[in-house]
Structures are given as C-alpha cells and as structure tokens.
Design an enzyme around this catalytic site. Structure first.
Site, short mmCIF file in Angstrom:
data_model
loop_
_atom_site.label_atom_id
_atom_site.label_comp_id
_atom_site.label_asym_id
_atom_site.label_seq_id
_atom_site.Cartn_x
_atom_site.Cartn_y
_atom_site.Cartn_z
CE LYS A 44 0.73 -1.07 4.44
NZ LYS A 44 0.67 -2.17 5.35
CG ASP A 97 -1.26 0.86 7.58
OD1 ASP A 97 -0.54 0.22 6.80
OD2 ASP A 97 -2.39 0.47 7.94
CE LYS A 133 -3.52 -1.03 5.38
NZ LYS A 133 -3.65 -1.57 6.74
N1 HSE Z 1 -0.01 -2.54 9.99
C1 HSE Z 1 -1.27 -2.86 9.40
C2 HSE Z 1 -2.37 -2.84 10.45
C3 HSE Z 1 -1.32 -4.23 8.77
O1 HSE Z 1 -2.10 -2.70 11.64
O2 HSE Z 1 -3.52 -2.96 10.05
C4 HSE Z 1 -0.87 -4.29 7.36
O3 HSE Z 1 -1.58 -3.44 6.52
#
Ligand code: HSE
Length: 448
Positions: A102, A198, A202
């Site tokens: 991602k 993160d 996404k």
């Molecule tokens: N680090 C991410 C999470 C998992 O905690 O959802 C991988 O995308």
C-alpha cells in the site's frame, strides 16, 4: 502450460502465498497451473517454514523481474525501495504484477499504473488494503454500476486493537501500546500505524478506485490516536459513542451546483455512535462500509492483516491474471498497436481528484477543556463558540481534576474552519489551562 510466478519476498505474506500455492487441493483448479518459478529473498541461509527446492531461491531480485520466463511478478517485500524500482522493472519487461504494497502504491501509483498501461500489463493489489477482505475487486467490478458517495473504514488493525483494549480496560494509550508491542500486535516502531499513516495510504487507494481519479497522498488529512485518552473514551461511552480510527473518503457537498466536485479524504479518531455498523468492529479486525447509489450500504468485514488472510488476497490476484493469460488476453493490442487491457481490472484514470481542505469539513465536534473552576468559564466558552458560528449541542462539567474543572462540549454540525478559529481564541483564554482533546463525531446521517 504452467504460469510462472516470480515471488519477491518470503516473509509473512510471501510464506503464506507459497503455502497456498504448494497446497492447491480443494481450492480453485487453476491453482494447479501455477508454478513457483523463482523466489527472491534477502538471505539464503535463513530457516524457512516452507519447503522449496533451494535452486528456486535467489538473492538477485532483479534477475527475477527481468527473467523472460516469468509471467507474473508478486511483490511482497513491502517498503518503498527497492519495491518501486522492481515493480517498474518488471512492468518494463512485460510482466504482470501482484502487490500487497500500500505504501508504494499510495505514493507511486501514478508512475506504476502509467507504466503498466503503456506496457499492456496488469498491476493488481487486492492485498494492499484490508488484508484478506475483498474490497479492491468489489470496488472495481461488483459495485461498478454504482455512483459511490462514501467509503468509511476501520483499515488499521493495530490501532483498532489498541482502541478496543483502551475501551474495555479503561487504560491509557501508552500502557496499551507498550503491551501491544510486547504481545506482537504493534510494531517496535508503531509510527505508521498509530499516527494514521498506514490508514492514509489505504484510504488514498480506496478513494482512487471509488471515485475514479488519482489522489495526492499529502492532501489526505491524517491524525492518529496518540491524543485519545482513557478520559475521552469514558466520556464518549457516556454520550453513546465508541472511539474508532476512521478513514473516510466521500464526495464533498458542492458550494454551488456548477462548482467543480471535490472529495474529502481523511483519517482521524472519531466518535462513532454505538448503533453504527462500524462501532462493533473490534480488536484487530478491519471493516469497510461503502455507500453508493443505488446499492445503499455494503459492509466488508474480516481480518485486515496476517499471513494467511493477506496471502488469500495475493493468490486471488494471481489467479485473476492467470485466467486472462489462459484466455490469451494477457497482452492484447488494439488496431493502432496500443495495449488493450480489461477495463474492469486495469487502472483506467489519469486525472487527479480535487481534495477539499479539512477546514471546509462540516461535522460535529467533541472537545474537552481543563479550566479554572470559577464562575463564568462555561459562559466564556459558549460566547466564543457563538461568535464563530459554532452552535453547541451540549456542555457538561462532570468532573473536577484537582483544582481544575473538566468541561466537555459537543457541537452541532459546524464548519471545521470556524471551530478551529474559536479554539485558537479559547487556547488564549486565561481561565483555560488546556484544550485536552478535540475529536470529530460521526453522525449516522453524515454517511447518507
Ligand atoms: N499494519 C497494518 C495494520 C497491517 O495494523 O492494520 C498491514 O496493513
């Protein structure tokens, strides 16, 4: 004829992928036509949980992406480089690419998809968002007849785990984070997860698919969960909410009917009404609620990470490409010689979506203030909010901390820019020692 897979990476996701590929029984019969041709690893000496002939392993990843025999390159090494360069090299050598990355797609998607369209190859990324939850293909295919207006998700398992435990145990963020790290639920460096980065990667990917345009990652408003305290969770609970890290992408209401359309794309901790479908998504689970016309609300729920779930998505993408190759449709060309790709599988947009600034957001706010416990303080707060067009739904003083009063305010729908101006003035008030937290509130109607 077997389709030859060049796998880059044999970590958690790579190992899960090999486990599926080596054990095709009772799965789709096309799996039997896939061959793990080469596997690129960092070290040949590392102990592995999967048994592969040693001649398949190599530390020369470039040799895999340039190997004329490889049909599909599967990139599961993660990170930005060399993942980006290897994917671009694979594309330049006519390979289809499957990736779980991602971070690289959110940053370099324009470069990668432009190269793929030119080369006539597919880049599939089901595993990049929501781990084992099918959400990329549904957005591209099953829901493609809809005008999507909102995508709202809990798309980071680490923060959902931390917030769920804070809620259940009444514990503070730092203590739960430390325990989550000890138990392996949070990374030693938790920045990407707890600061919302993160989830921002996404939601940028989901927004791009839902709204058919590219998203500039720096325009995604991003706040993490470090500021969420046990006190906020307790107040939220009393008010009928749970706190979740929500990632949202939606069409922004247009100021004038002929004004160009803008999107809101944002990640922040949010008070979610307990009756909302996302409120009961707990622990490491992820869920994505998609709202479109005419389908209404569709929610996808499941494991957002882990070896098996993520490999499930990776192998589904490999099979999608293998199916096209089997039909001889892997590299069709149009009469003018330009590549012809399946428009429901390939990326077909080039323009960038316009993103509205966060100050234009209309939302409800929750705010907690620590103030002097003297007459008139609540009045001063109310007057200041009123002067900035911020209408208050409730003001409660339910607690005293030492000699400080704790005042919690919930607003009606207000313009974020107005709310921030009021906060700036409140910060400067002598009677206010701290604006302890400000959180947005999701209304059940906000998503309509
Ligand atoms: N680090 C991410 C999470 C998992 O905690 O959802 C991988 O995308």
């Amino acid at each position: 004829m077997a389709f030859k897979i060049g796998l880059l990476g044999l970590g958690t996701v790579g190992t899960g992928t090999v486990q599926i590929l080596l054990n095709p029984a009772q799965r789709h019969p096309l799996l039997q036509e896939l061959e793990i041709y080469r596997v690129g690893v960092r070290s040949l000496d590392k102990a592995r949980t999967v048994e592969l002939p040693t001649d398949r392993l190599t530390t020369d990843l470039e040799a895999i992406v340039t190997d004329p025999n490889v049909d599909i390159v599967v990139e599961v090494i993660g990170g930005l480089e060399p993942a980006r360069s290897l994917m671009l090299q694979a594309i330049a050598h006519g390979k289809h690419v499957v990736t779980a990355n991602k971070a690289a797609i959110a940053r370099y998607g324009d470069e990668i998809f432009t190269a793929a369209s030119k080369a006539g190859v597919y880049v599939l990324l089901e595993a990049a968002v929501g781990g084992g939850i099918p959400v990329i293909e549904p957005l591209k295919q099953s829901l493609c007849s809809n005008r999507i207006h909102t995508v709202t998700g809990i798309i980071n398992g680490t923060t959902n785990y931390i917030l769920t435990r804070m809620q259940r145990e009444g514990a503070d963020f730092a203590a739960v984070l430390a325990d989550a790290q000890r138990l392996g639920y949070a990374e030693a460096d938790p920045t990407a997860d707890v600061d919302g980065l993160d989830a921002a990667d996404k939601i940028a990917i989901l927004a791009s698919l839902a709204f058919g345009g590219r998203i500039k990652l720096p325009e995604v408003h991003c706040e993490g969960i470090r500021q969420v305290s046990a006190a906020d969770i307790a107040y939220a609970e009393k008010l009928g909410f749970v706190i979740k890290l929500l990632a949202t992408a939606k069409r922004s209401s247009q100021p004038q009917p002929d004004a160009p359309e803008q999107l809101q794309v944002r990640v922040h901790p949010t008070l979610v009404p307990k009756i909302h479908p996302l409120a009961s998504v707990n622990d490491v689970y992820n869920a994505i609620l998609i709202e479109g016309d005419p389908v209404g609300q569709v929610m996808f729920f499941g494991p957002g990470a882990g070896s098996g779930p993520t490999a499930s998505a990776v192998v589904a993408d490999i099979l999608n490409i293998a199916a096209l190759l089997k039909l001889g449709r892997g590299c069709a060309t149009q009469s003018d010689g330009t590549p012809l790709l399946d428009p429901l599988l390939a990326c077909s947009h080039q323009h960038y979506c316009a993103i509205a600034p966060i100050t234009d957001l209309i939302t409800r706010f929750y705010a907690r203030f620590l103030t002097e416990d003297t007459p008139g303080v609540i009045g001063k707060l109310g007057t200041c909010f009123g002067a900035h067009n911020v209408s208050l739904e409730s003001v409660v003083q339910t607690d005293v901390r030492g000699d400080q009063a704790e005042i919690v305010v919930v607003t009606h729908n207000v313009c974020e820019g107005d709310f921030r101006k009021a906060l700036d003035e409140i910060h400067a008030m002598e009677a206010v020692s701290r604006v302890a937290s400000t959180l947005r509130v999701l209304e059940t109607t906000e998503s309509k």
